[in-house]
Scaffold this motif. Sequence first.
Motif, PDB file in Angstrom:
ATOM      1  N   LEU A 273       0.825  -1.216   0.000  1.00 13.00           N
ATOM      2  CA  LEU A 273       0.000   0.000   0.000  1.00 13.00           C
ATOM      3  C   LEU A 273       0.854   1.259   0.000  1.00 13.00           C
ATOM      4  CD1 LEU A 273      -2.756  -1.089   2.539  1.00 13.00           C
ATOM      5  CD2 LEU A 273      -2.998  -0.858   0.055  1.00 13.00           C
ATOM      6  N   ALA A 274       1.881   1.287   0.845  1.00 10.96           N
ATOM      7  CA  ALA A 274       2.747   2.474   0.891  1.00 10.96           C
ATOM      8  C   ALA A 274       3.464   2.682  -0.432  1.00 10.96           C
ATOM      9  CB  ALA A 274       3.738   2.324   2.034  1.00 10.96           C
ATOM     10  N   LEU A 275       3.887   1.589  -1.069  1.00  9.85           N
ATOM     11  CA  LEU A 275       4.571   1.710  -2.354  1.00  9.85           C
ATOM     12  C   LEU A 275       3.643   2.262  -3.442  1.00  9.85           C
ATOM     13  CD1 LEU A 275       7.297   1.154  -3.641  1.00  9.85           C
ATOM     14  CD2 LEU A 275       6.480  -1.133  -4.229  1.00  9.85           C
ATOM     15  N   VAL A 276       2.401   1.789  -3.457  1.00  4.83           N
ATOM     16  CA  VAL A 276       1.431   2.321  -4.424  1.00  4.83           C
ATOM     17  C   VAL A 276       1.185   3.804  -4.181  1.00  4.83           C
ATOM     18  CG1 VAL A 276      -0.963   2.174  -5.185  1.00  4.83           C
ATOM     19  CG2 VAL A 276       0.343   0.089  -4.812  1.00  4.83           C
ATOM     20  N   SER A 277       1.082   4.172  -2.884  1.00  3.32           N
ATOM     21  CA  SER A 277       0.852   5.585  -2.569  1.00  3.32           C
ATOM     22  C   SER A 277       1.995   6.444  -3.063  1.00  3.32           C
ATOM     23  CB  SER A 277       0.680   5.749  -1.061  1.00  3.32           C
ATOM     24  OG  SER A 277       0.556   7.106  -0.722  1.00  3.32           O
ATOM     25  N   ARG A 278       3.209   5.952  -2.873  1.00  3.47           N
ATOM     26  CA  ARG A 278       4.354   6.751  -3.322  1.00  3.47           C
ATOM     27  C   ARG A 278       4.407   6.845  -4.851  1.00  3.47           C
ATOM     28  NH1 ARG A 278       6.592  11.053  -1.532  1.00  3.47           N
ATOM     29  NH2 ARG A 278       8.896  11.132  -1.699  1.00  3.47           N
ATOM     30  N   CYS A 279       4.063   5.779  -5.542  1.00  3.28           N
ATOM     31  CA  CYS A 279       4.025   5.822  -7.015  1.00  3.28           C
ATOM     32  C   CYS A 279       2.988   6.823  -7.501  1.00  3.28           C
ATOM     33  CB  CYS A 279       3.731   4.419  -7.549  1.00  3.28           C
ATOM     34  SG  CYS A 279       5.072   3.236  -7.288  1.00  3.28           S
TER      35      CYS A 279
END
Length: 989
Positions: free
Chosen positions: A819-825
């Motif tokens: 989830l955090a990785l998607v948010s950063r992308c």
Amino acid sequence: MASGPRSSPIVQPSTGTGGAREGLFRKPREPAGSSRHYRPSRSLPDVCPKEPTGNARGLCEGPSVVADQHRWTVYCSKVNLPAALNDPRLAKRESDFFTKTWGVDFTEGEVLPAPSLATITAEHFSAYLQETAQREKIHERCKNVCPSKDDLLTPPPPPPPVVPQIFMRPDFVLNDPATFNAVLPWTHFSVAGGKNSCDGASSRLLQEKLSHYLDVVEVSIARQISLRSEAFFHAMSSQHELQDRLRETAGAVAELRARTAAVGRVMCRGPLRVLRDAVARGNCVRLHDKLKLMAAVQQTQPTVQLLLSSSEFVGALELINTTKEVLQQELQGIHSFRHLGSQLCEMEKLIDKMMVADFTTYSRSDLNRSFEEDNQVLEKDRLQSLVFGLLRQRKLDFLDIYSEEMMQAAKGIVRQRVLQLVSQIEEIDTDTVVKLQDQMRLMSFTQWFELLECVFEHFILFLTRIKATLNVIRNVVLEVLDSSQRNRLTTTPADADCVEDEDEDEEESGEPALQPGEAELAYLTHEGFFISDALNHAERRSGTPAGTQGKAQIQTQAEASGSDSASGTTESSSSRERTTNTTSSLPPGGTASLEDLMPSDLELGRVANNIQELLHSASDISHDRCVKVLLAKAKDGSLERLSSAEFVCVSRAVERFAKDTEALCYRRSVSLRGALQSQANRFVHRFHEERKTKLSLLLDTERWKQAEVPAEFQHLVDTIASGHITLPERKHTGPDDKKPNEFLLVDGQKYAVVGTVLLLIRIFLEYCQCVNDIPSITTDMLTRLSDLLKHFNSRSCQLVLGAGALQVVGLKTITTKNLALVSRCLQLVVHYIPIMRAHFETKLQPKQYSILRHFDHITKDYNDHIAEISAKLVAIMDGLFERVLSKYEVKAPMPSLCFRNVCKQMNKMHEAICDLLPEEQTQMLFLRINASFKLHLKRQLARLGVVNDGGPQHGLVVVDVAFYTENVQALRSLEHLDLNMPEIWEQKR
């Protein structure tokens, strides 16, 4: 009172009262032989002048003051008009005395008020009366007190009259019985007719009384006349003086008339006779000149045929026009030339056909000649001569001929280029594939693109050649138009009249009117005299026979026209200018002058505009033929399957050709751009579908783990940061290349990304690069790019938040790290949206800025997605807190197992996101997680009944809370986080 001087009464002073009757006597008449002789009156003739009868001499039938001065004329009649009009017996005057000559309206006439004078009323004097009222009152008082000076000087009034008042009455008439009885009473006469002494005495007494009344009246009249005697004598003396002056004036006038008659007889009759003889001699000379001119005109047809044999149409037309003018102006009615005019008209029609055919041949040869030749105008002098001849004959549709030849030549350009290139390609069998379209579709892209550039190059040369030719035609048209306008501005009718008057004066005086060398110019332009006059005066100056000169002039004109077309055009223009100046001086009934033959200014302006439109048409035709080449290749979808680089090459070539034609023809042709736009739309659709499909495949295989960032992508990002929104060229990897980085550095921030986002950034630049290369597809590309961004956002939401990756990729679970990785992308994409918006805004027109709102909607969607991911992370911890804290009990040992599990989960959450999210976002996320923890702990403490009263349970809870606070603040970047734990306790009321 008598009106004549001979009966004026003169008052003589008398010494006695009884001599009143002898005091008056009449002025003695002058003797019959006196100088004061008056001619006996004659009957008055009719003084009304004769009415004009249409004859010019009828207006001068009145008597002459010079020739008729010694006999009685109507000018000798005299009427004392004031005396007649002031007759006191106006009512008794016979009306036919004045009305028989001047009409019945002469007797009485109403005096009309003057329209230029204002109407004066009493109000205009009101101010003056107010000013003088006071002085008038004083004046009246003084008059009453003191007698006036006039009263003192006036003699005393006469005694009251002894004449009865009945004689003074205005209606005194003796035929009235009452009046007669009052004057002559019957009582004085005998009724019976008898006569006695008493009646006789009464009659004598009545007669004496009446005689006395008469004497009294005569004395009174004599007295009044004596008072005014000075005025009478002054009037008489003035009358005599006036008669003397009139007599002297009449003598002077008679002498002047005699001298005038002598001057007319001595000085006018002889010179007039000389002038008439000179005119007769001039007429004989003109007749001789006409005969010589006829001999010269007879040689016109052979000269015209000679000019036509050498294609000198302008010179032949000038000669024909000059001859026709001579025939209809000076040789009109000559029986031997009755058929020459029609023959010249037929020859003129033949010349028209020959000029049209020659112009068609010239246009075809000029447009179809090889492009390897010089691009200068082909036979410029010939073209100028043809254009001037066509304009002179009003053949204004010659541009249509050039337009048709231009269209055929444009078709031939494409055919020749295709045949030339196909002959060099061995793979194409021209016997099997006959159509040009099929042959072009069999070419490879390189071969076809070479053909397209060759066609573009030849059409540029084609338009350059057309423009040069049309410039020559336009210059001829503008020269004719400028000449016409200049002549019209510099020549006025008054100047022409002055020239005619001067010529007439010179003709009458017998002096030559033309300088040496001007006879030829007058022959062409008809300045001043007729043609024969010009030849005559030239003969007098140079001694050359007029007939020979007239004949030589026609031949000289033909030779000058045939020697050089350009000079012939110039001379014709000069002749046309001079003819314009003298058109008004041509005699009525003549043929149209050269100005009348030439088109009007409006028609010439239309021809000039048509020339510009023809250049525009040439540009449109060139673009249309190039569209054929483009569509022939695109028919089987070949252009849609081109790569981006290949399509960009085609687009640049088309745009370069369009700009070159626009610079040449000043025309923005849209057909080729429109065809390219249609192909660009298909290319954009395929381009977008390919990348959307590629992105979908990447998303479906993405495992949502952090990927390494190759140096190529870092260089790509750095290029964007430097302001170059272009796709850099790929560099070949070598041993010295940098190793991949763990994070993507963008404007000093680290972004942990997945591989799909790296490729998405490259796709962004591909869209921007296409817009740079093909500006016409900006709007379509923007719409497709927004669709791509929406697709990435929605698909990533389905795969991560919607847990679609569990089935698509086979992930076991969606972790907080995912989830955090998607948010950063997503944040990285949001960072580049304003940059892409600014780039597209530079490519759009101001009226198209509304389409940029798509980026605002996309940014909002991405931010909402990021907020949902943050909420999902908080919700994960919120569920954990609810599950763990529901089993929390306040008892030893401390710290409790529940709080230990909470801190352990907090550590795992921090480990998962601390490297992916920046510190600010990590702090905000943990503040929200801490608020959720405090809420659930507060509920549990309320359920257990633990309050902050300082008791044992309160102390145990404080220990657990201190353990929780210490663990959370021990995490990286959370050292200074304000947890505000006292909020877990209920506030005391």
